[in-house]
Motif scaffolding. Structure first.
Motif, PDB file in Angstrom:
ATOM      1  N   GLU A 191      -4.273  -5.716  10.760  1.00 31.89           N
ATOM      2  CA  GLU A 191      -4.134  -7.086  10.271  1.00 31.89           C
ATOM      3  C   GLU A 191      -5.426  -7.897  10.326  1.00 31.89           C
ATOM      4  N   THR A 192      -6.444  -7.412  11.023  1.00 25.48           N
ATOM      5  CA  THR A 192      -7.714  -8.138  11.071  1.00 25.48           C
ATOM      6  C   THR A 192      -8.665  -7.709   9.956  1.00 25.48           C
ATOM      7  N   PHE A 193      -8.321  -6.670   9.201  1.00 27.78           N
ATOM      8  CA  PHE A 193      -9.150  -6.250   8.076  1.00 27.78           C
ATOM      9  C   PHE A 193      -8.854  -7.149   6.882  1.00 27.78           C
ATOM     10  N   VAL A 194      -9.857  -7.433   6.073  1.00 28.90           N
ATOM     11  CA  VAL A 194      -9.751  -8.489   5.075  1.00 28.90           C
ATOM     12  C   VAL A 194      -8.609  -8.253   4.092  1.00 28.90           C
ATOM     13  N   THR A 195      -8.387  -7.019   3.653  1.00 30.53           N
ATOM     14  CA  THR A 195      -7.332  -6.771   2.677  1.00 30.53           C
ATOM     15  C   THR A 195      -5.961  -7.094   3.253  1.00 30.53           C
ATOM     16  N   ARG A 196      -5.718  -6.619   4.462  1.00 32.91           N
ATOM     17  CA  ARG A 196      -4.415  -6.855   5.091  1.00 32.91           C
ATOM     18  C   ARG A 196      -4.282  -8.316   5.500  1.00 32.91           C
ATOM     19  N   LYS A 197      -5.375  -8.931   5.858  1.00 31.25           N
ATOM     20  CA  LYS A 197      -5.355 -10.354   6.185  1.00 31.25           C
ATOM     21  C   LYS A 197      -4.893 -11.152   4.965  1.00 31.25           C
ATOM     22  N   ILE A 198      -5.358 -10.744   3.791  1.00 28.82           N
ATOM     23  CA  ILE A 198      -4.972 -11.428   2.558  1.00 28.82           C
ATOM     24  C   ILE A 198      -3.500 -11.202   2.242  1.00 28.82           C
ATOM     25  N   THR A 199      -3.061  -9.941   2.249  1.00 32.73           N
ATOM     26  CA  THR A 199      -1.678  -9.659   1.834  1.00 32.73           C
ATOM     27  C   THR A 199      -0.663 -10.213   2.833  1.00 32.73           C
ATOM     28  N   ARG A 200      -1.014 -10.219   4.097  1.00 30.95           N
ATOM     29  CA  ARG A 200      -0.119 -10.805   5.097  1.00 30.95           C
ATOM     30  C   ARG A 200      -0.019 -12.319   4.885  1.00 30.95           C
ATOM     31  N   ALA A 201      -1.150 -12.953   4.569  1.00 31.90           N
ATOM     32  CA  ALA A 201      -1.147 -14.393   4.311  1.00 31.90           C
ATOM     33  C   ALA A 201      -0.316 -14.727   3.079  1.00 31.90           C
ATOM     34  N   PHE A 309      -6.312  -0.118  -8.549  1.00 32.52           N
ATOM     35  CA  PHE A 309      -6.539  -1.301  -7.717  1.00 32.52           C
ATOM     36  C   PHE A 309      -5.349  -2.257  -7.730  1.00 32.52           C
ATOM     37  N   GLU A 310      -4.866  -2.604  -8.914  1.00 30.24           N
ATOM     38  CA  GLU A 310      -3.754  -3.545  -9.005  1.00 30.24           C
ATOM     39  C   GLU A 310      -2.514  -2.995  -8.309  1.00 30.24           C
ATOM     40  N   GLU A 311      -2.235  -1.708  -8.487  1.00 30.81           N
ATOM     41  CA  GLU A 311      -1.077  -1.091  -7.839  1.00 30.81           C
ATOM     42  C   GLU A 311      -1.226  -1.116  -6.326  1.00 30.81           C
ATOM     43  N   LEU A 312      -2.434  -0.847  -5.839  1.00 31.23           N
ATOM     44  CA  LEU A 312      -2.695  -0.866  -4.402  1.00 31.23           C
ATOM     45  C   LEU A 312      -2.408  -2.250  -3.814  1.00 31.23           C
ATOM     46  N   VAL A 313      -2.935  -3.283  -4.447  1.00 31.99           N
ATOM     47  CA  VAL A 313      -2.736  -4.641  -3.943  1.00 31.99           C
ATOM     48  C   VAL A 313      -1.253  -4.989  -3.941  1.00 31.99           C
ATOM     49  N   GLN A 314      -0.559  -4.638  -4.990  1.00 34.23           N
ATOM     50  CA  GLN A 314       0.871  -4.939  -5.076  1.00 34.23           C
ATOM     51  C   GLN A 314       1.673  -4.188  -4.017  1.00 34.23           C
ATOM     52  N   ILE A 315       1.318  -2.942  -3.758  1.00 36.69           N
ATOM     53  CA  ILE A 315       1.980  -2.168  -2.697  1.00 36.69           C
ATOM     54  C   ILE A 315       1.820  -2.869  -1.354  1.00 36.69           C
ATOM     55  N   MET A 316       0.611  -3.367  -1.092  1.00 36.85           N
ATOM     56  CA  MET A 316       0.347  -4.031   0.185  1.00 36.85           C
ATOM     57  C   MET A 316       1.076  -5.361   0.297  1.00 36.85           C
ATOM     58  N   VAL A 317       1.094  -6.155  -0.765  1.00 35.88           N
ATOM     59  CA  VAL A 317       1.808  -7.430  -0.738  1.00 35.88           C
ATOM     60  C   VAL A 317       3.302  -7.186  -0.529  1.00 35.88           C
ATOM     61  N   ASP A 318       3.860  -6.257  -1.274  1.00 42.40           N
ATOM     62  CA  ASP A 318       5.285  -5.944  -1.129  1.00 42.40           C
ATOM     63  C   ASP A 318       5.597  -5.456   0.275  1.00 42.40           C
ATOM     64  N   GLY A 319       4.687  -4.678   0.843  1.00 39.30           N
ATOM     65  CA  GLY A 319       4.881  -4.190   2.202  1.00 39.30           C
ATOM     66  C   GLY A 319       4.916  -5.313   3.216  1.00 39.30           C
ATOM     67  N   ASP A 320       4.031  -6.296   3.055  1.00 38.87           N
ATOM     68  CA  ASP A 320       4.010  -7.409   4.005  1.00 38.87           C
ATOM     69  C   ASP A 320       5.187  -8.350   3.803  1.00 38.87           C
ATOM     70  N   ILE A 321       5.650  -8.491   2.575  1.00 41.59           N
ATOM     71  CA  ILE A 321       6.856  -9.298   2.334  1.00 41.59           C
ATOM     72  C   ILE A 321       8.057  -8.649   3.014  1.00 41.59           C
ATOM     73  N   GLN A 322       8.178  -7.334   2.872  1.00 40.37           N
ATOM     74  CA  GLN A 322       9.289  -6.630   3.504  1.00 40.37           C
ATOM     75  C   GLN A 322       9.185  -6.680   5.023  1.00 40.37           C
ATOM     76  N   LEU A 323       7.965  -6.525   5.537  1.00 42.96           N
ATOM     77  CA  LEU A 323       7.763  -6.586   6.986  1.00 42.96           C
ATOM     78  C   LEU A 323       8.179  -7.944   7.539  1.00 42.96           C
ATOM     79  N   LEU A 324       7.807  -9.003   6.842  1.00 47.11           N
ATOM     80  CA  LEU A 324       8.167 -10.351   7.279  1.00 47.11           C
ATOM     81  C   LEU A 324       9.680 -10.552   7.237  1.00 47.11           C
TER      82      LEU A 324
END
Length: 337
Positions: A191-201, A309-324
């Motif tokens: 969660e401290t890496f920039v990509t995950r910081k973004i998708t979690r936010a 790239f777009e698929e990767l970002v969407q996978i990460m956002v969806d993952g953080d939405i589900q986690l939340l």
């Protein structure tokens, strides 16, 4: 006969995906876990707590890349045919705050693994996790022949580990391969890496739990791929007849700004309404652009990325939405990650 693999850094993003892959391929997998005062096995709990029906499982061992003797003992106890050294202090920005620790674990730790393998007198193939950060300020595209110009204590430590691996291969005839992996992400990214910081936010802002996101250099560009595909490249390297060094990358590059744009846009938000610049997140020496040329591994081993790239970002956002959603509904108890 069942293959046996030993994985350091098993609790990290790459370690968890690699263990899943090896178990699927029928390996007996042993993972090294650094002893700490808190649990940090969330990414692999489903692997070692629930052995597979056919008996395949992940076995954990307490050891540290700072303790060469313990590494020798575990190698002799487990008798692996493959060792994947993924263990490191891997956060670039943190390496400026802990340069000696980073050098010891990330750099000299790799040497300890190599020396432990050499001392064990076992026929072991070794994968060393190298990094695109080693290229630093050398202009892209970067391939296996590109000179290194590291720009952080982490990158310097990785360069030391890289050349230690090459030296052991050339000096002692050991099977050692370096995987020079460019940025690779997933919902399991720290969660401290920039990509995950973004998708979690993004997930938290959409849910009304966060108002703003503070980031550093938005213009830095990176070659971002999907972590499960990259661990497959690691495995493929150790199946090759001869050891070698390979760049693993997508050959495309996007900025942190573009990552924000895609991530926020995936949930219908304008990133500019929420993202703020904070100089404390900048590095003392920036790496402006990294983009890999993976022609060698594509030609020699047949590896290529599939997730864009777009698929990767969407996978990460969806993952953080589900986690939340899981956290808020009580289906998930958070642990130290």
């Amino acid at each position: 006969m069942t293959k046996v693999a030993l994985v350091t850094g098993v609790t990290g993003q790459d370690g968890s995906y690699l263990c899943e892959l090896l178990l699927q391929k029928g390996y007996e997998v042993h993972g090294l876990v650094r002893r700490s005062s808190s649990f940090n096995t969330a990414r692999i709990d489903h692997l070692y707590q629930d052995p597979h029906e056919d008996g395949r499982k992940l076995v954990l061992h307490h050891a540290d890349l700072d303790d060469g003797l313990s590494l020798v003992n575990i190698l002799r106890e487990t008798g692996p045919s493959e060792v994947y050294n993924l263990g490191a202090q891997s956060h670039v920005r943190v390496s400026y705050d802990t340069p000696l620790y980073t050098a010891n674990v990330t750099g000299v730790g790799a040497l300890r693994i190599l020396e432990a393998v050499r001392a064990s007198n076992l026929d072991i193939r070794v994968y060393q996790a190298s990094s695109s950060e080693m290229f630093g300020s050398t202009p892209p595209p970067q391939n296996e022949e590109t000179p290194f110009h590291p720009r952080s204590p982490y990158a310097c430590a990785k360069v030391y580990a890289y050349w230690s691996a090459v030296n052991h291969r050339e000096s002692y005839g050991m099977y050692v391969s370096n995987g020079i992996l460019f940025n690779h992400e997933s919902p399991r990214r720290g969660e401290t890496f920039v990509t995950r910081k973004i998708t979690r936010a993004v997930a938290r802002i959409q849910a009304g739990l966060q108002k703003e996101l503070y980031l550093g250099n938005l213009d830095a560009t990176r070659d971002w791929g999907y972590a499960p595909e990259y661990v497959n490249a690691m495995w493929m390297m150790l199946q090759a007849p001869e050891p070698d060094d390979y760049v693993v990358a997508t050959g495309t590059t996007y900025s942190v700004r573009e990552f924000c744009q895609v991530a926020f846009g995936h949930v219908g938000l304008n990133w500019e309404d929420y993202v703020r610049f904070d100089p404390k997140y900048t590095r003392p020496a920036e790496v402006d652009a990294l983009m890999g040329d993976a022609s060698k591994i594509r030609t020699n081993l047949g590896w290529k990325p599939e997730v864009n790239f777009e698929e990767l970002v969407q996978i990460m956002v969806d993952g953080d939405i589900q986690l939340l959603e899981d956290e808020r509904s009580g289906r998930l108890v958070r642990v130290d990650r």
